[in-house]
Design a protein around this motif. Structure first.
Motif, PDB file in Angstrom:
ATOM      1  N   ARG A  91       0.847  -1.195   0.000  1.00 25.21           N
ATOM      2  CA  ARG A  91       0.000   0.000   0.000  1.00 25.21           C
ATOM      3  C   ARG A  91       0.879   1.240   0.000  1.00 25.21           C
ATOM      4  O   ARG A  91       1.733   1.414   0.864  1.00 25.21           O
ATOM      5  CB  ARG A  91      -0.897   0.013   1.255  1.00 25.21           C
ATOM      6  CG  ARG A  91      -1.904   1.149   1.312  1.00 25.21           C
ATOM      7  CD  ARG A  91      -2.630   1.185   2.668  1.00 25.21           C
ATOM      8  NE  ARG A  91      -1.748   1.588   3.751  1.00 25.21           N
ATOM      9  CZ  ARG A  91      -2.083   1.548   5.044  1.00 25.21           C
ATOM     10  NH1 ARG A  91      -3.271   1.089   5.420  1.00 25.21           N
ATOM     11  NH2 ARG A  91      -1.217   1.945   5.968  1.00 25.21           N
ATOM     12  N   ASN A  92       0.696   2.093  -0.989  1.00 29.21           N
ATOM     13  CA  ASN A  92       1.343   3.408  -1.002  1.00 29.21           C
ATOM     14  C   ASN A  92       2.853   3.348  -0.765  1.00 29.21           C
ATOM     15  O   ASN A  92       3.421   4.134  -0.005  1.00 29.21           O
ATOM     16  CB  ASN A  92       0.707   4.320   0.055  1.00 29.21           C
ATOM     17  CG  ASN A  92      -0.774   4.553  -0.193  1.00 29.21           C
ATOM     18  OD1 ASN A  92      -1.225   4.522  -1.341  1.00 29.21           O
ATOM     19  ND2 ASN A  92      -1.525   4.767   0.870  1.00 29.21           N
TER      20      ASN A  92
ATOM     21  N   GLU B 118       4.757   6.997  10.298  1.00 29.98           N
ATOM     22  CA  GLU B 118       4.390   5.789   9.556  1.00 29.98           C
ATOM     23  C   GLU B 118       4.440   4.564  10.466  1.00 29.98           C
ATOM     24  O   GLU B 118       3.520   3.723  10.463  1.00 29.98           O
ATOM     25  CB  GLU B 118       5.352   5.614   8.382  1.00 29.98           C
ATOM     26  CG  GLU B 118       5.148   4.343   7.574  1.00 29.98           C
ATOM     27  CD  GLU B 118       6.283   4.126   6.586  1.00 29.98           C
ATOM     28  OE1 GLU B 118       6.003   4.186   5.380  1.00 29.98           O
ATOM     29  OE2 GLU B 118       7.438   3.909   7.033  1.00 29.98           O
TER      30      GLU B 118
ATOM     31  N   ALA C  34       7.701   3.156   3.311  1.00 31.08           N
ATOM     32  CA  ALA C  34       7.884   3.938   2.089  1.00 31.08           C
ATOM     33  C   ALA C  34       9.109   4.836   2.224  1.00 31.08           C
ATOM     34  O   ALA C  34       9.520   5.190   3.341  1.00 31.08           O
ATOM     35  CB  ALA C  34       6.641   4.787   1.833  1.00 31.08           C
TER      36      ALA C  34
END
Length: 455
Positions: free
Chosen positions: A86-87, A115, A104
Motif C-alpha cells: 500500500r502506497n 508511519e 515507504a
C-alpha cells in the motif's frame, strides 16, 4: 524479506548491466529519502505461544484483517496471502511468522516515525480481537527453535535446507530474530563508498546501542545482543564485513563482483521457486546454470539474488543498515535518526569518516565479535564502545540540526536521539534494563516481558 518476485524483467547478458542497476540508485541530495523497516514477533496472549500461518487466529488472519480494514493490497503465493502492499509500503513475513513493515521512502524522520506509529496502531486493532500481541525484541526470548512454525513461502524452504549446511545458527536467524533497519540514498559512486565504509565500521556501535536480546528459551543467554551473535555463525559466504570495501578501487563493480561470487539460493519461474542453492550467478550470466541450461538471468533475478546477501550493510540501489535489534517504538525512530544524522549531512559524514578512517578491518571484526556479548562495555582502543557512542551521537546530532527538518510543532529531528543519548551516558542498554527486571521484579521469568513490552 521481500514479497513474491516476478521472475520477469530486462534480460541480462553483461556484467555492466548489473553495475548500471546499482548506479541507477544515484540521487541528488534533495531527493534523498529515508526507508525504515522493522520486524516483530506475533504471539498468543493466552499462553505467549508463537502463531502459525493458518487458523482463526493465525498469521493469515492478521494479514486478511489488515487488508480488509485498511486497504492493503494482497500479494499471493501458491494461493496464500503472504504479503501486503500500500502506497509504497510492504508488509511481509519472515520465516517464523515475524511480521515486517518495509516503509515507504520518506523525506524526514518525523514522517517515518509517524508511519511506524500508524502501522503499529493498525496491527493492534487487528491483533487484539484475535487474542494476539506483538513484541519488539532482537531474539525470541521464550520458545525453542522447534516450537516456531514455518511460514509457507517457497524461498524459505530452499533457504532452510541450505542454511543447515552453512552454519549452526542459520535457522535461528530465520525463525527467532527481529531487527530494525534504515535504508538510505547516495549521490554517486564516491558518496556511496564513503557512506558504506563509515556505516560498516560503525555498525557494531549500533548493535551495542540497540542491544535487546539477552534471553533465549526463558533464561539469560550471556549476550546483550544474541541476534548479532547469531549472525556470526549463519553463512560466512554472505555475512559480516566485506573487507574489500576498504581497499583502494572500491566501486559499484567491486560490489557486483562480490554479489556474483556469493552462492545463489533460488530462481523464480512460472510462479514457483527453483532450488539452485550453491550455484553461481556468474554461470547464470553465461547461460550455464545447470537447472536452466541456455537461459540467462533477468534484472528481476539479480534483484532477488542481492536480497540474499546479508553483510552488516547491504548495497542495492540504496544502502541498508542492518546492525540493530528490534525494540520499542522509540528505538524504531532512533535508528533512522542515528544514521541520517551521520550520513545525510556532509560535515557530519566527513567527521564520521575522520573518526574511522584509520581503523583496520581486523579491529572492526574484533569489535563485531565483542559487542554482542559486552555491548557498550566492549573495549575499543583506549576506551570502550560507550566512549565511542558519545562521540558518534554528537556527530549525528550535529547532522540532524544542520538538516533543520522540523515537524508541524517545530520539533527538530535530533529529538529522536534523546533515548540514545541516555543509553550512551548511562551505559545501560535495553538488554541491561530487561536483565535487571528479570533478576528483580520479574522474579526470574521472561514472561512479564510479553505484557510490559508488547507494542
Amino acid at each position: 524479506m521481500s514479497a513474491p518476485p516476478s521472475g520477469k524483467g530486462e534480460p541480462v547478458d553483461r556484467k555492466q548491466q548489473l553495475v548500471d542497476w546499482i548506479a541507477s540508485g544515484e540521487k541528488p541530495a534533495e531527493a534523498w529519502r529515508i526507508g525504515t523497516e522493522h520486524e516483530k514477533f506475533v504471539f498468543r496472549r493466552a499462553d505467549l505461544s508463537p502463531v502459525p500461518f493458518d487458523g482463526p487466529d493465525g498469521i493469515a488472519a492478521v494479514l486478511e484483517g489488515l487488508a480488509g480494514r485498511f486497504g492493503w493490497e494482497r500479494l499471493v503465493e501458491d494461493g496464500k496471502v503472504v504479503a501486503l502492499t500500500r502506497n509504497g509500503c510492504n508488509i511481509t513475513l519472515e520465516p517464523g511468522g515475524q511480521l515486517e513493515l518495509s516503509g515507504a521512502p520518506l523525506r524526514t524522520i518525523h514522517e517515518t516515525c509517524a508511519e511506524v506509529a500508524g502501522h503499529l496502531e493498525e496491527c493492534r486493532s487487528v491483533a487484539e480481537p484475535l487474542g494476539l500481541g506483538m513484541l519488539g525484541v532482537g531474539f525470541q526470548p521464550l520458545w525453542p527453535r522447534a516450537a516456531i512454525p514455518w511460514m509457507p513461502k517457497g524461498r524459505y524452504a530452499i533457504m532452510r535446507r541450505y542454511m543447515q549446511r552453512q552454519g549452526t545458527l542459520g535457522l535461528d536467524m530465520m525463525l527467532r530474530t527481529c531487527t530494525v533497519q534504515v535504508n538510505l540514498d547516495y549521490a554517486d559512486e564516491a558518496d556511496m563508498v564513503k557512506k558504506l565504509r563509515v556505516s560498516l565500521a560503525l555498525q557494531p556501535l549500533a548493535t551495542a546501542l540497540f542491544a535487546n536480546s539477552p534471553f533465549s528459551e526463558g533464561t539469560p543467554n550471556g549476550f546483550k545482543s544474541y541476534r548479532a551473535h547469531v549472525w556470526t555463525d549463519t553463512d560466512a559466504d554472505r555475512t559480516g564485513i566485506p573487507a574489500f570495501v576498504f581497499e583502494d578501487g572500491m566501486s559499484y563493480e567491486r560490489w557486483v563482483d562480490y554479489a556474483l561470487d556469493t552462492p545463489m539460493y533460488f530462481v523464480y519461474r512460472d510462479g514457483a521457486y527453483l532450488d539452485v542453492a550453491g550455484r553461481s550467478f556468474r554461470d547464470f550470466l553465461k547461460g550455464e546454470l545447470p537447472e536452466l541450461p541456455g537461459e540467462k538471468p533477468t534484472l528481476s533475478d539479480w534483484s532477488d539474488h542481492v536480497t540474499t546477501l546479508f553483510p552488516e550493510v547491504r548495497l542495492k540501489k540504496y544502502l541498508e543498515m542492518r546492525g540493530a535489534d528490534c525494540g520499542a517504538s522509540d528505538q524504531l525512530c532512533g535508528l533512522p535518526a542515528l544514521w541520517v544524522g551521520l550520513l545525510y549531512d556532509q560535515t557530519s559524514l566527513d567527521a564520521a569518516w575522520d573518526l574511522v578512517r584509520d581503523w583496520s578491518v581486523a579491529e572492526m571484526e574484533e569489535l563485531r565479535g565483542a559487542v554482542p556479548k559486552l555491548g557498550l562495555q566492549a573495549p575499543f582502543r583506549d576506551g570502550t564502545v560507550q566512549d565511542l557512542a558519545r562521540r558518534v551521537l554528537a556527530i549525528a546530532e550535529h547532522g540532524l540540526k544542520a538538516r533543520g527538518r522540523l515537524d508541524w510543532i517545530g520539533t527538530s529531528e535530533e529529538s529522536y536521539l534523546s533515548d540514545l543519548h541516555e543509553t550512551a551516558a548511562s551505559g545501560v542498554t535495553p538488554a541491561d534494563r530487561k536483565l535487571r527486571l528479570y533478576h528483580g521484579r520479574w522474579n526470574g521469568s521472561v514472561r512479564p516481558m510479553f505484557g510490559e513490552y508488547a507494542f
